[in-house]
Structure formats: structure tokens, C-alpha cells
Scaffold this motif. Structure first.
Motif, PDB file in Angstrom:
ATOM      1  N   GLY A 166       0.795  -1.219   0.000  1.00 25.15           N
ATOM      2  CA  GLY A 166       0.000   0.000   0.000  1.00 25.15           C
ATOM      3  C   GLY A 166       0.829   1.272   0.000  1.00 25.15           C
ATOM      4  O   GLY A 166       0.328   2.342   0.379  1.00 25.15           O
ATOM      5  N   MET A 167       2.078   1.180  -0.438  1.00 31.12           N
ATOM      6  CA  MET A 167       2.957   2.350  -0.486  1.00 31.12           C
ATOM      7  C   MET A 167       2.788   3.074  -1.825  1.00 31.12           C
ATOM      8  O   MET A 167       2.498   2.451  -2.842  1.00 31.12           O
ATOM      9  N   PHE A 168       2.954   4.378  -1.800  1.00 33.71           N
ATOM     10  CA  PHE A 168       2.807   5.212  -3.000  1.00 33.71           C
ATOM     11  C   PHE A 168       1.459   4.944  -3.679  1.00 33.71           C
ATOM     12  O   PHE A 168       1.383   4.744  -4.891  1.00 33.71           O
ATOM     13  N   GLN A 169       0.385   4.944  -2.890  1.00 36.43           N
ATOM     14  CA  GLN A 169      -0.921   4.541  -3.412  1.00 36.43           C
ATOM     15  C   GLN A 169      -1.414   5.434  -4.540  1.00 36.43           C
ATOM     16  O   GLN A 169      -2.141   4.979  -5.424  1.00 36.43           O
ATOM     17  N   CYS A 268       9.171   6.178 -10.924  1.00 36.96           N
ATOM     18  CA  CYS A 268       9.716   5.150 -11.822  1.00 36.96           C
ATOM     19  C   CYS A 268      11.234   5.261 -11.920  1.00 36.96           C
ATOM     20  O   CYS A 268      11.944   4.252 -11.955  1.00 36.96           O
ATOM     21  N   GLY A 269      11.764   6.489 -11.933  1.00 38.50           N
ATOM     22  CA  GLY A 269      13.207   6.695 -11.975  1.00 38.50           C
ATOM     23  C   GLY A 269      13.878   6.244 -10.698  1.00 38.50           C
ATOM     24  O   GLY A 269      14.986   5.684 -10.717  1.00 38.50           O
ATOM     25  N   ARG A 270      13.223   6.450  -9.563  1.00 33.07           N
ATOM     26  CA  ARG A 270      13.799   6.048  -8.276  1.00 33.07           C
ATOM     27  C   ARG A 270      13.835   4.527  -8.143  1.00 33.07           C
ATOM     28  O   ARG A 270      14.766   3.972  -7.543  1.00 33.07           O
ATOM     29  N   GLY A 305      18.715   7.362   1.378  1.00 33.46           N
ATOM     30  CA  GLY A 305      18.675   8.789   1.701  1.00 33.46           C
ATOM     31  C   GLY A 305      19.739   9.597   1.008  1.00 33.46           C
ATOM     32  O   GLY A 305      19.680  10.831   1.015  1.00 33.46           O
ATOM     33  N   ARG A 306      20.705   8.920   0.416  1.00 33.53           N
ATOM     34  CA  ARG A 306      21.741   9.617  -0.354  1.00 33.53           C
ATOM     35  C   ARG A 306      21.529   9.347  -1.841  1.00 33.53           C
ATOM     36  O   ARG A 306      20.976  10.163  -2.554  1.00 33.53           O
ATOM     37  N   HIS A 307      21.954   8.179  -2.286  1.00 34.46           N
ATOM     38  CA  HIS A 307      21.706   7.846  -3.696  1.00 34.46           C
ATOM     39  C   HIS A 307      20.236   7.471  -3.925  1.00 34.46           C
ATOM     40  O   HIS A 307      19.636   7.850  -4.935  1.00 34.46           O
ATOM     41  N   PHE A 308      19.652   6.734  -2.970  1.00 30.07           N
ATOM     42  CA  PHE A 308      18.353   6.123  -3.214  1.00 30.07           C
ATOM     43  C   PHE A 308      17.279   6.603  -2.248  1.00 30.07           C
ATOM     44  O   PHE A 308      17.559   7.003  -1.111  1.00 30.07           O
ATOM     45  N   ASP A 309      16.047   6.515  -2.715  1.00 28.83           N
ATOM     46  CA  ASP A 309      14.869   6.773  -1.885  1.00 28.83           C
ATOM     47  C   ASP A 309      14.843   5.736  -0.756  1.00 28.83           C
ATOM     48  O   ASP A 309      14.844   4.533  -1.023  1.00 28.83           O
ATOM     49  N   PRO A 310      14.819   6.161   0.518  1.00 25.36           N
ATOM     50  CA  PRO A 310      14.844   5.196   1.628  1.00 25.36           C
ATOM     51  C   PRO A 310      13.709   4.183   1.574  1.00 25.36           C
ATOM     52  O   PRO A 310      13.895   3.012   1.951  1.00 25.36           O
ATOM     53  N   GLN A 311      12.527   4.581   1.106  1.00 28.21           N
ATOM     54  CA  GLN A 311      11.407   3.646   1.024  1.00 28.21           C
ATOM     55  C   GLN A 311      11.656   2.571  -0.035  1.00 28.21           C
ATOM     56  O   GLN A 311      11.273   1.409   0.151  1.00 28.21           O
ATOM     57  N   ILE A 312      12.300   2.965  -1.127  1.00 27.43           N
ATOM     58  CA  ILE A 312      12.631   1.970  -2.158  1.00 27.43           C
ATOM     59  C   ILE A 312      13.706   1.026  -1.635  1.00 27.43           C
ATOM     60  O   ILE A 312      13.666  -0.183  -1.898  1.00 27.43           O
ATOM     61  N   VAL A 313      14.649   1.562  -0.886  1.00 19.66           N
ATOM     62  CA  VAL A 313      15.695   0.707  -0.313  1.00 19.66           C
ATOM     63  C   VAL A 313      15.083  -0.280   0.669  1.00 19.66           C
ATOM     64  O   VAL A 313      15.446  -1.466   0.684  1.00 19.66           O
ATOM     65  N   ASP A 314      14.146   0.163   1.509  1.00 20.48           N
ATOM     66  CA  ASP A 314      13.490  -0.757   2.440  1.00 20.48           C
ATOM     67  C   ASP A 314      12.814  -1.898   1.682  1.00 20.48           C
ATOM     68  O   ASP A 314      12.889  -3.060   2.088  1.00 20.48           O
ATOM     69  N   ALA A 315      12.143  -1.563   0.574  1.00 20.15           N
ATOM     70  CA  ALA A 315      11.497  -2.591  -0.243  1.00 20.15           C
ATOM     71  C   ALA A 315      12.547  -3.524  -0.842  1.00 20.15           C
ATOM     72  O   ALA A 315      12.358  -4.749  -0.887  1.00 20.15           O
ATOM     73  N   PHE A 316      13.654  -2.952  -1.299  1.00 20.86           N
ATOM     74  CA  PHE A 316      14.733  -3.756  -1.872  1.00 20.86           C
ATOM     75  C   PHE A 316      15.288  -4.739  -0.849  1.00 20.86           C
ATOM     76  O   PHE A 316      15.534  -5.913  -1.179  1.00 20.86           O
ATOM     77  N   LEU A 317      15.471  -4.303   0.381  1.00 22.22           N
ATOM     78  CA  LEU A 317      16.017  -5.186   1.406  1.00 22.22           C
ATOM     79  C   LEU A 317      15.082  -6.361   1.671  1.00 22.22           C
ATOM     80  O   LEU A 317      15.539  -7.497   1.853  1.00 22.22           O
ATOM     81  N   VAL A 318      13.791  -6.112   1.660  1.00 29.84           N
ATOM     82  CA  VAL A 318      12.826  -7.195   1.835  1.00 29.84           C
ATOM     83  C   VAL A 318      12.861  -8.148   0.632  1.00 29.84           C
ATOM     84  O   VAL A 318      12.740  -9.363   0.785  1.00 29.84           O
ATOM     85  N   CYS A 319      13.040  -7.580  -0.556  1.00 28.39           N
ATOM     86  CA  CYS A 319      13.002  -8.364  -1.804  1.00 28.39           C
ATOM     87  C   CYS A 319      14.370  -8.891  -2.218  1.00 28.39           C
ATOM     88  O   CYS A 319      14.507  -9.449  -3.314  1.00 28.39           O
ATOM     89  N   SER A 320      15.367  -8.717  -1.380  1.00 31.54           N
ATOM     90  CA  SER A 320      16.743  -9.002  -1.809  1.00 31.54           C
ATOM     91  C   SER A 320      16.952 -10.454  -2.221  1.00 31.54           C
ATOM     92  O   SER A 320      17.733 -10.741  -3.142  1.00 31.54           O
TER      93      SER A 320
END
Length: 348
Positions: A166-169, A268-270, A305-320
Motif C-alpha cells: 500500500g505504499m505510494f498509493q 519510476c526513476g527512483r 537517503g543519499r543515492h536512493f529513496d529510503p522507502q525503495i531501499v526498504d522494499a529492496f532489502l525485503v526483496c533481496s
């Protein structure tokens, strides 16, 4: 999308025009088949709604003329008619009609049927464009195909997870997921405008060379914008343009080409930024070995928070782990991929 309405009844013509314009269509009109045919020769119409019974040239005759092969692009043709018998419907289909609307028409039904035609035309335009441009990218780099497939799957994985959570709804729905999977392979299409001496250089770039390489984002975006100018209703072209332009932007504003920061970078870019860099880190090339999956995950996590959107990184860590599986199953034995020249001065 530009629509042409054809009817010799002025009241019916006005009602059709009003209904379509209220739904955001650009509309031109004609009062008979011959006038409509001339209009089609002068304007980039993709959708025709025509009355069947008209003096001079009937809607059926107009449909046959449209299907005669004179027009390069496919035109979606809807017959507006009071003819309801099976043999009449067969006659209309044989003439090349795509759909029928029975008089008196119901405005919501009209719009639903027209939207269906719009989707069909969009699929035609999208598939042809993506195929052509992806093949163009491959012509410069024989390993690009595998990279594009992996990035495509990574992006789909991230987008689906974000949607399920439900993120970025406001931004992510099923269409977004479909579009980012389709258009992410075009992120580096601008490489076709980079000289071989730089694109295929087997070592690190000088600052001057890296400045030239950076131009691939703008070249790609300009190429896709030119297509979007011709097909302004094509959502996939808009997303592809945004990805090509912004997948090297950084969340803290230190990226290129525009130095965008935070939510000013299109979502989409992030997403593509994370997918693209992960593939860069886990790919071997002449100036470095491939980083192990665990190290690549750690490096991306440190850039939240530097290169990447922290929310996208959190999703990436779950999906790693899903990323690891994609990386293992979608990677050929070849060890050198030149696509990653765009990242040599970024993280590696």
C-alpha cells in the motif's frame, strides 16, 4: 487521442462531440463520408466514429476506404448504426469495422467502447516502439539484452511489493507495475548517441569522458519525447522518457542530469535506479570483479537517503532474496558487459 466523428445529422454530431470532449478527447467532425476521408488524409486521426447511413458515401463505404491500405497507421473504426440484424453486423465486420454502437447511443457505453479502442491502439504503439528501441540499444552492446531482462524483473519485483504494501498509493497501481516492467528496458536507450570510443572503453573514464557519457540520459529522453509528441496519449512513452532522464538522479540531489532531489525524481526513476545499480554491482567487468550479492545489498542499504529513496531501499532489502534468484537465473556465462560504463564514476 484525435477522434473523427462522422454524421450527417447535426444534432447527433453535436451530441457525440460533446460526449467525447467531456472525456478528454480531441475531436474533429465531418458531415459525410467523402469529407471524412479527406480529413483522414490531412490529420493524424486514430479513431473514427461514423454513422452507417449517410448520403454520398455511407459509413460502410468509408470503413472500406479506410481499410483499403491508403493509411499507414491502423485506424480504429466504430460504426454508429440502427442496423441490428446478424447479416448487417456481419456486413459491417467484413468491411473492417472494429465495433458497433446502436442508436440512440448511451454516453457511458460510448466512452467505454472508445476507451477499449484506445487501449488496443495503445498496445500496438507501445509494443512496436519498445521492440524497435530495445533492438536499437542491443545493436550497440551485445550483452545489453541480459542486463535489460534482469533490470526489468527487478523493477517488477519492487513495484509489486510496494503495491502490496500500500505504499505510494497515488502512483502505484496494476497499470504502473505493467508499465515499469515494459519500459524499464529503455532506460539506457540514449547510449546509441554516445561515441564508441567512450561507450566501449575498457577502463575508467576521465572527467571529460564521463561528461559525455552523462548525455545518454538527455539523448534517451529527447528521443522518447519526440515519440510522445506524436502520441501524447501514450502513457508508456511518458514513463519511458521519465526513466531514461532520471534513473541517474540521486535522492540527495547530487545526481545527473538535472540534480533533482527527493520526490522531485519520478517514482519510476527512483525504482529503476536501485534495480540498475544492483545489477551493476553484481556484474563483472574488466576493471572490477562482481560484488557478492550480500555486499551489493549492504552497499545499496548504506546509500538510503543519499543515492536512493529510503522507502525503495526498504522494499529492496525485503526483496533481496528475490533479486538474488533473478541474478542467478538470468545471467549468462559471459563476464564482460559494457552497459555499465554509465556507472564507472558513480558507485564502483
Amino acid at each position: 487521442m484525435l477522434a473523427l466523428i462522422v454524421d450527417d445529422d447535426e444534432i447527433a454530431l453535436a451530441m457525440l462531440e460533446h460526449t467525447l470532449k467531456r472525456s478528454g478527447f480531441e475531436v474533429i467532425t465531418a458531415s459525410n463520408g467523402r469529407e471524412a476521408l479527406e480529413t483522414l488524409r490531412q490529420h493524424p486521426v486514430r479513431l473514427v466514429i461514423s454513422d452507417w447511413d449517410m448520403p454520398g458515401m455511407t459509413g460502410l463505404e468509408l470503413c472500406r476506404a479506410v481499410r483499403s491500405g491508403e493509411f499507414e497507421q491502423y485506424i480504429y473504426f466504430v460504426l454508429l448504426t440502427s442496423h441490428r440484424r446478424n447479416d448487417e453486423i456481419v456486413q459491417g465486420l467484413a468491411a473492417g469495422a472494429d465495433d458497433f454502437i446502436v442508436k440512440p447511443f448511451h454516453p457511458p457505453e460510448l466512452i467505454l467502447r472508445v476507451r477499449a479502442g484506445e487501449r488496443i491502439l495503445g498496445l500496438e504503439t507501445r509494443d512496436v516502439t519498445i521492440f524497435a528501441l530495445a533492438r536499437l540499444a542491443e545493436s550497440r552492446d551485445t550483452d545489453t539484452g541480459e542486463h535489460l531482462e534482469r533490470v526489468q524483473k527487478y523493477c517488477g519485483c519492487l513495484a509489486r511489493y510496494l503495491y502490496q504494501q500500500g505504499m505510494f498509493q497515488v502512483e502505484i497501481d496494476r497499470e504502473f507495475i505493467h508499465l515499469i516492467q515494459q519500459t524499464s528496458p529503455l532506460h539506457d536507450i540514449g547510449k546509441v548517441g554516445i561515441p564508441d570510443a567512450i561507450l566501449l572503453k575498457p577502463g575508467r573514464f576521465t572527467p571529460e569522458e564521463f561528461d559525455v557519457m552523462k548525455r545518454h540520459t538527455k539523448i534517451g529522453a529527447d528521443t522518447l519525447q519526440a515519440a510522445l509528441d506524436k502520441y501524447p496519449g501514450a502513457k508508456f512513452l511518458r514513463m519511458a522518457r521519465d526513466i531514461a532522464l532520471t534513473h541517474h538522479e540521486k535522492f540527495d540531489g547530487t545526481g545527473y542530469p538535472q540534480g533533482l532531489a527527493g520526490k522531485d525524481i519520478p517514482l519510476c526513476g527512483r525504482i529503476v535506479a536501485v534495480a540498475d545499480v544492483y545489477d551493476a554491482l553484481t556484474t563483472k567487468r574488466v576493471y572490477k570483479d562482481a560484488f557478492p550479492h550480500e555486499q551489493a545489498v549492504q552497499m545499496i542499504g548504506e546509500q538510503a537517503g543519499r543515492h536512493f529513496d529510503p522507502q525503495i531501499v526498504d522494499a529492496f532489502l525485503v526483496c533481496s532474496e528475490a533479486f538474488r534468484e533473478i541474478n542467478l537465473t538470468q545471467r549468462p556465462e559471459a563476464v564482460l558487459s559494457t552497459y555499465e560504463t554509465t556507472h564507472r564514476a558513480v558507485m564502483v
